[in-house]
Write an enzyme that holds these catalytic residues in place. Structure first.
Site, PDB file in Angstrom:
ATOM      1  N   ALA A 103      39.564  32.839  38.761  1.00  0.00           N
ATOM      2  CA  ALA A 103      38.674  32.056  37.906  1.00  0.00           C
ATOM      3  C   ALA A 103      37.890  33.034  37.032  1.00  0.00           C
ATOM      4  CB  ALA A 103      37.737  31.220  38.764  1.00  0.00           C
ATOM      5  N   GLY A 146      41.601  32.509  42.130  1.00  0.00           N
ATOM      6  CA  GLY A 146      42.135  31.282  41.538  1.00  0.00           C
ATOM      7  C   GLY A 146      43.579  31.436  41.067  1.00  0.00           C
ATOM      8  N   GLU A 149      45.513  30.715  43.988  1.00  0.00           N
ATOM      9  CA  GLU A 149      45.334  29.276  44.260  1.00  0.00           C
ATOM     10  C   GLU A 149      46.146  28.423  43.277  1.00  0.00           C
ATOM     11  OE1 GLU A 149      41.076  29.864  44.152  1.00  0.00           O
ATOM     12  OE2 GLU A 149      40.895  29.067  46.184  1.00  0.00           O
ATOM     13  N   GLU A 169      37.377  36.687  46.522  1.00  0.00           N
ATOM     14  CA  GLU A 169      36.073  36.072  46.212  1.00  0.00           C
ATOM     15  C   GLU A 169      34.943  36.635  47.071  1.00  0.00           C
ATOM     16  OE1 GLU A 169      38.910  34.438  46.712  1.00  0.00           O
ATOM     17  OE2 GLU A 169      39.218  32.966  45.114  1.00  0.00           O
TER      18      GLU A 169
HETATM   19  N1  CAA Z   1      37.341  36.847  35.128  1.00  0.00           N
HETATM   20  C1  CAA Z   1      36.973  37.268  33.912  1.00  0.00           C
HETATM   21  N2  CAA Z   1      37.462  38.412  33.360  1.00  0.00           N
HETATM   22  C2  CAA Z   1      38.349  39.117  34.091  1.00  0.00           C
HETATM   23  C3  CAA Z   1      38.770  38.734  35.366  1.00  0.00           C
HETATM   24  C4  CAA Z   1      38.246  37.517  35.897  1.00  0.00           C
HETATM   25  N3  CAA Z   1      38.609  37.026  37.077  1.00  0.00           N
HETATM   26  N4  CAA Z   1      39.647  39.651  35.834  1.00  0.00           N
HETATM   27  C5  CAA Z   1      39.762  40.585  34.883  1.00  0.00           C
HETATM   28  N5  CAA Z   1      38.991  40.271  33.821  1.00  0.00           N
HETATM   29  C6  CAA Z   1      38.808  41.006  32.568  1.00  0.00           C
HETATM   30  C7  CAA Z   1      37.947  42.244  32.787  1.00  0.00           C
HETATM   31  O1  CAA Z   1      36.579  41.913  32.760  1.00  0.00           O
HETATM   32  C8  CAA Z   1      38.383  43.094  31.612  1.00  0.00           C
HETATM   33  O2  CAA Z   1      37.730  42.605  30.464  1.00  0.00           O
HETATM   34  P1  CAA Z   1      36.997  43.648  29.423  1.00  0.00           P
HETATM   35  O3  CAA Z   1      38.161  44.453  28.885  1.00  0.00           O
HETATM   36  O4  CAA Z   1      36.372  42.739  28.416  1.00  0.00           O
HETATM   37  O5  CAA Z   1      36.075  44.445  30.237  1.00  0.00           O
HETATM   38  C9  CAA Z   1      39.864  42.773  31.459  1.00  0.00           C
HETATM   39  O6  CAA Z   1      40.074  41.519  32.145  1.00  0.00           O
HETATM   40  C10 CAA Z   1      40.777  43.790  32.110  1.00  0.00           C
HETATM   41  O7  CAA Z   1      40.354  43.953  33.467  1.00  0.00           O
HETATM   42  P2  CAA Z   1      40.115  45.379  34.137  1.00  0.00           P
HETATM   43  O8  CAA Z   1      39.609  46.351  33.113  1.00  0.00           O
HETATM   44  O9  CAA Z   1      39.277  45.169  35.353  1.00  0.00           O
HETATM   45  O10 CAA Z   1      41.634  45.776  34.508  1.00  0.00           O
HETATM   46  P3  CAA Z   1      42.121  46.677  35.704  1.00  0.00           P
HETATM   47  O11 CAA Z   1      43.584  46.881  35.495  1.00  0.00           O
HETATM   48  O12 CAA Z   1      41.268  47.883  35.847  1.00  0.00           O
HETATM   49  O13 CAA Z   1      41.905  45.779  37.047  1.00  0.00           O
HETATM   50  C11 CAA Z   1      42.005  43.752  38.361  1.00  0.00           C
HETATM   51  C12 CAA Z   1      42.633  44.601  37.237  1.00  0.00           C
HETATM   52  C13 CAA Z   1      42.201  44.459  39.720  1.00  0.00           C
HETATM   53  C14 CAA Z   1      42.733  42.430  38.372  1.00  0.00           C
HETATM   54  C15 CAA Z   1      40.486  43.562  38.103  1.00  0.00           C
HETATM   55  O14 CAA Z   1      40.317  43.094  36.763  1.00  0.00           O
HETATM   56  C16 CAA Z   1      39.825  42.564  39.008  1.00  0.00           C
HETATM   57  O15 CAA Z   1      39.536  42.918  40.142  1.00  0.00           O
HETATM   58  N6  CAA Z   1      39.548  41.348  38.526  1.00  0.00           N
HETATM   59  C17 CAA Z   1      38.799  40.335  39.235  1.00  0.00           C
HETATM   60  C18 CAA Z   1      39.615  39.679  40.326  1.00  0.00           C
HETATM   61  C19 CAA Z   1      38.788  38.680  41.076  1.00  0.00           C
HETATM   62  O16 CAA Z   1      37.791  38.982  41.689  1.00  0.00           O
HETATM   63  N7  CAA Z   1      39.241  37.402  41.060  1.00  0.00           N
HETATM   64  C20 CAA Z   1      38.602  36.324  41.753  1.00  0.00           C
HETATM   65  C21 CAA Z   1      37.769  35.504  40.820  1.00  0.00           C
HETATM   66  S1  CAA Z   1      36.779  34.283  41.678  1.00  0.00           S
HETATM   67  C22 CAA Z   1      37.789  32.941  41.881  1.00  0.00           C
HETATM   68  O17 CAA Z   1      38.951  32.971  41.539  1.00  0.00           O
HETATM   69  C23 CAA Z   1      37.146  31.716  42.491  1.00  0.00           C
HETATM   70  C24 CAA Z   1      38.053  30.616  42.897  1.00  0.00           C
HETATM   71  O18 CAA Z   1      38.519  30.564  44.003  1.00  0.00           O
HETATM   72  C25 CAA Z   1      38.353  29.525  41.977  1.00  0.00           C
END
Ligand code: CAA
Length: 295
Positions: A103, A146, A149, A169
């Protein structure tokens, strides 16, 4: 192989059959009514018989983070393909780097309990899972939070060998909110689900296949093509019988064994009211392919 490359190949097969000059081929031409109307996804109709809907998540800069617009787009496209009689299955895919990284955290950061409640945050996701037509997730790269999911909302998950799955999460100070504690536990069991949900650790495509989260793993450039092939196979069957079969399998998650067996038995009996059941059996005995009419 990218989704657009797959559609190019699949479309070129179709267009070759109708002798369209090569210079007129564009991957989106055959789905012109919808393809440009979405902000965060691309949609195409693919397959030799143009009977598979392909939805490609398209927020590359945010690794396909599932913002509300993206979920609304997927939900709308799934609904649209459900209404299209020529479509027998739907494939959902992302990019090589990310199916979806969860998400959208930027969008979620300032949400409150009250706003979530009022606007039914995550409510739209359920509509995707209620698709009557089979959904196949073709996962490359990250399927996190998500993203995992969304894949689990689908009926079948195919993965590229470099795909990674997790429910991270917990590290954000929240818990999975779109099925990650429920569907995941039913699919891979309590101990493995607890390990993923409480640690946030990622598992590989190979591990995901071993646990049953994923049904098959392919080289990453083949996964969309294989998912489309599977969609074509499913679409070659009677749509109404496919729906009954899907409902029967899904009931295994909702009922006791006895209730599920009874439901299955009733649905099995009900297929004998269908023209397609008669056609399927007659065609077998006459040693010819069946011609299903979805009735
Ligand atoms: N939401 C919003 N933006 C996201 C994102 C997310 N879930 N995941 C990645 N991005 C964005 C980053 O902010 C970044 O944007 P900017 O360039 O503007 O800074 C861009 O995507 C690229 O990401 P990274 O620079 O972090 O890329 P990376 O290769 O270094 O890492 C990754 C990749 C491991 C996937 C890392 O981005 C990450 O850990 N992302 C978050 C994953 C996460 O925590 N997901 C769970 C979300 S909560 C949820 O899903 C709730 C639910 O159950 C519904």
């Amino acid at each position: 192989m990218s989704a657009s490359r797959v559609s190019q190949i699949l479309f070129s097969r179709v267009s070759h059959a109708i002798r369209k000059p090569q210079h007129l081929i564009t991957p989106v031409k055959y789905y012109s009514s919808q393809v440009n109307n979405y902000e965060c996804i691309k949609t195409e109709i693919v397959g030799e018989k143009k009977n598979v809907g392909l939805i490609t998540l398209n927020r590359p800069k945010a690794l396909n983070a599932l913002c509300e617009q993206l979920i609304n787009d997927i939900s709308h496209a799934v609904d649209h393909f459900n209404k299209d009689k020529s479509i027998g299955a739907i494939v959902i895919t992302g990019s090589e780097k990310a199916f979806a990284a969860g998400a959208d955290i930027k969008e979620m950061e300032n949400k409150t309990y009250v706003s979530n409640l009022k606007h039914d945050f995550i409510g739209e996701w359920d509509k995707i899972g209620k698709s009557k037509k089979p959904l196949i997730a073709a996962v490359n790269g990250y399927a996190l939070g998500g993203g995992n999911e969304l894949a689990m909302l689908c009926d079948i998950i195919y993965a590229g060998d470099k795909a990674r799955f997790s429910q991270p999460e917990i590290a954000l100070g929240t818990i999975p909110g779109a099925g990650g504690t429920q569907r995941l536990t039913r699919v891979i069991g309590k101990s493995k689900a607890m390990e993923m949900v409480l640690s946030g650790n990622m598992i590989t495509a190979e591990e995901a296949e071993k646990t049953g989260l994923v049904s098959k793993v392919f080289p990453s450039d083949k996964v969309i093509e294989e998912a489309v092939k599977l969609g074509e196979k499913i679409a070659s069957h009677s749509q109404v019988v496919v729906l009954l079969a899907k409902q029967a399998v899904n009931s295994a998650y909702e009922t006791t064994l006895q209730q599920g067996l009874q439901f299955e038995n009733r649905l099995f009996h009900s297929t004998f009211s269908l023209t397609d059941r008669k056609e399927g059996m007659t065609a077998f005995l006459e040693k010819r392919p069946p011609k299903f009419t979805n009735e």
